[in-house]
Enzyme design. Structure first.
Site, PDB file in Angstrom:
ATOM      1  N   HIS A 241     -19.809  17.292  73.861  1.00  0.00           N
ATOM      2  CA  HIS A 241     -20.221  17.027  72.478  1.00  0.00           C
ATOM      3  C   HIS A 241     -19.056  16.824  71.486  1.00  0.00           C
ATOM      4  O   HIS A 241     -18.904  15.762  70.892  1.00  0.00           O
ATOM      5  CB  HIS A 241     -21.032  18.225  71.945  1.00  0.00           C
ATOM      6  CG  HIS A 241     -22.181  18.652  72.771  1.00  0.00           C
ATOM      7  ND1 HIS A 241     -23.366  17.961  72.829  1.00  0.00           N
ATOM      8  CD2 HIS A 241     -22.343  19.734  73.582  1.00  0.00           C
ATOM      9  CE1 HIS A 241     -24.215  18.599  73.621  1.00  0.00           C
ATOM     10  NE2 HIS A 241     -23.613  19.684  74.103  1.00  0.00           N
ATOM     11  N   ASP A 242     -18.294  17.900  71.248  1.00  0.00           N
ATOM     12  CA  ASP A 242     -17.449  17.943  70.047  1.00  0.00           C
ATOM     13  C   ASP A 242     -16.292  16.937  70.005  1.00  0.00           C
ATOM     14  O   ASP A 242     -15.950  16.449  68.922  1.00  0.00           O
ATOM     15  CB  ASP A 242     -16.922  19.362  69.830  1.00  0.00           C
ATOM     16  CG  ASP A 242     -18.030  20.332  69.436  1.00  0.00           C
ATOM     17  OD1 ASP A 242     -19.093  19.858  69.001  1.00  0.00           O
ATOM     18  OD2 ASP A 242     -17.825  21.544  69.562  1.00  0.00           O
TER      19      ASP A 242
END
Ligand code: BDR
Ligand code: CA
Length: 311
Positions: A241-242
């Protein structure tokens, strides 16, 4: 061109740690600080994990601690995903980098006052508590923000912590609501995007094959982190994700999305933290965010490997 100034606000988390490494490895970005918030694990661990990631990069920047709980709710954490430390999967020493004594919220406010208006981008990888607190405490800084790019929410994919909500927004929906309504350019990287960026075996092995301490640590983190999502979704790897937030700043052409209205559900217990995205523009609500839905996953992992390979 002068590097773009960013503050990384984060709750590491293996994927947060990879995002920190990607940013510190990228000459296009000047990381002013890494500010920790409570999220995946309590604040004492997120600030420590942020220091682990910064120290591992060999490119030190200040790390400071911020809010230890959401604006109006008790903290909920995600050790079931990230492990007890929040950074399970790599065997790294305790960091020697000291915690900067300044409070993250004060740093965000002071930096936005001191730097020329419109030159600092906030990259938010966890619950939005630190940023919302800064905006509540010093509303005059909001207009000085260049852009906010955050990982959070989901619409077509639904949620990952409840059927309706993604973790970062669910943990502190009131903070997310403040940031979503702040009026500054906002880019949202939701699950709809990150679920297309999977840590396949070949992609993880590419980090391990670097034969460096950093490559080894990243491969270990990703091995640990993916096991939960692979079991849950039956997918070929877990969503990374990040680092999408940082990759978007570096290579926006890898991503696709739409400028639309996105609002946060704060009142319903059933759908608390849901990001209601008007993707089809069926309302007259004013657009407030670029909501990313697509990512060129090969290009994204190639960028990660190229940059992390330099550390
Ligand atoms: C988000 O929640 C955390 O588990 C990850 O670090 C990411 O920021 C994904 O829902
Ligand atoms: Ca995170």
């Amino acid at each position: 061109m002068a590097p773009r100034k960013i503050i990384i606000d984060t709750d590491p988390g293996q994927d947060d740690a990879v995002a920190i490494l990607l940013a510190l490895a990228s000459p296009e970005l000047q990381v002013l600080s890494v500010t920790a918030v409570a999220g995946n694990v309590p604040l004492a661990r997120t600030e420590r994990n942020a220091r682990v990631a910064v120290e591992l990069s060999g490119r030190p920047v200040p790390v400071m601690a911020g809010c230890d709980r959401p604006l109006r709710r008790p903290l909920e954490t995600a050790e079931h995903v990230h492990g007890k430390t929040g950074l399970d999967g790599a065997d790294l020493p305790e960091p020697t980098l000291p915690l900067d004594p300044r409070h993250a919220v004060d740093f965000i406010i002071d930096t936005l006052h001191e730097e020329p208006a419109g030159t600092v981008t906030l990259c938010v990888l966890g619950p939005l508590t630190n940023v919302a607190t800064a905006f509540l405490r010093a509303p005059e800084v909001v207009d000085r923000v260049q852009e906010i790019v955050l990982m959070g929410g989901g619409f077509f994919e639904g949620g990952n912590i409840t059927p309706a909500a993604e973790f970062n927004i669910y943990v502190d929906p009131e903070a997310a609501d403040i940031v979503f309504r702040c009026g500054r350019p906002l880019t949202i990287v939701p699950l709809d995007c990150t679920h297309k960026a999977l840590t396949t075996r070949a992609r993880v092995e590419r980090f391990r094959a670097m034969g460096t301490r950093v490559g080894e640590a990243v491969a270990g983190w990703l091995d640990f982190f993916e096991r939960f999502d692979v079991q849950k979704y039956g997918s070929d790897g877990g969503p990374l994700h990040d680092p999408c937030v940082i990759a978007y700043l570096l290579r926006p052409e890898l991503f696709g999305g739409r400028l639309i209205n996105v609002e946060v559900e704060t009142t319903s217990e059933l759908t608390r933290g849901m990001t209601v995205a008007d993707w089809w523009r069926v309302t007259k609500r004013a657009p407030n965010a670029t909501f990313l839905r697509d990512v060129n996953a090969e290009g994204y992992f190639a960028l990660l490997a190229e940059r992390i390979g330099t550390l």
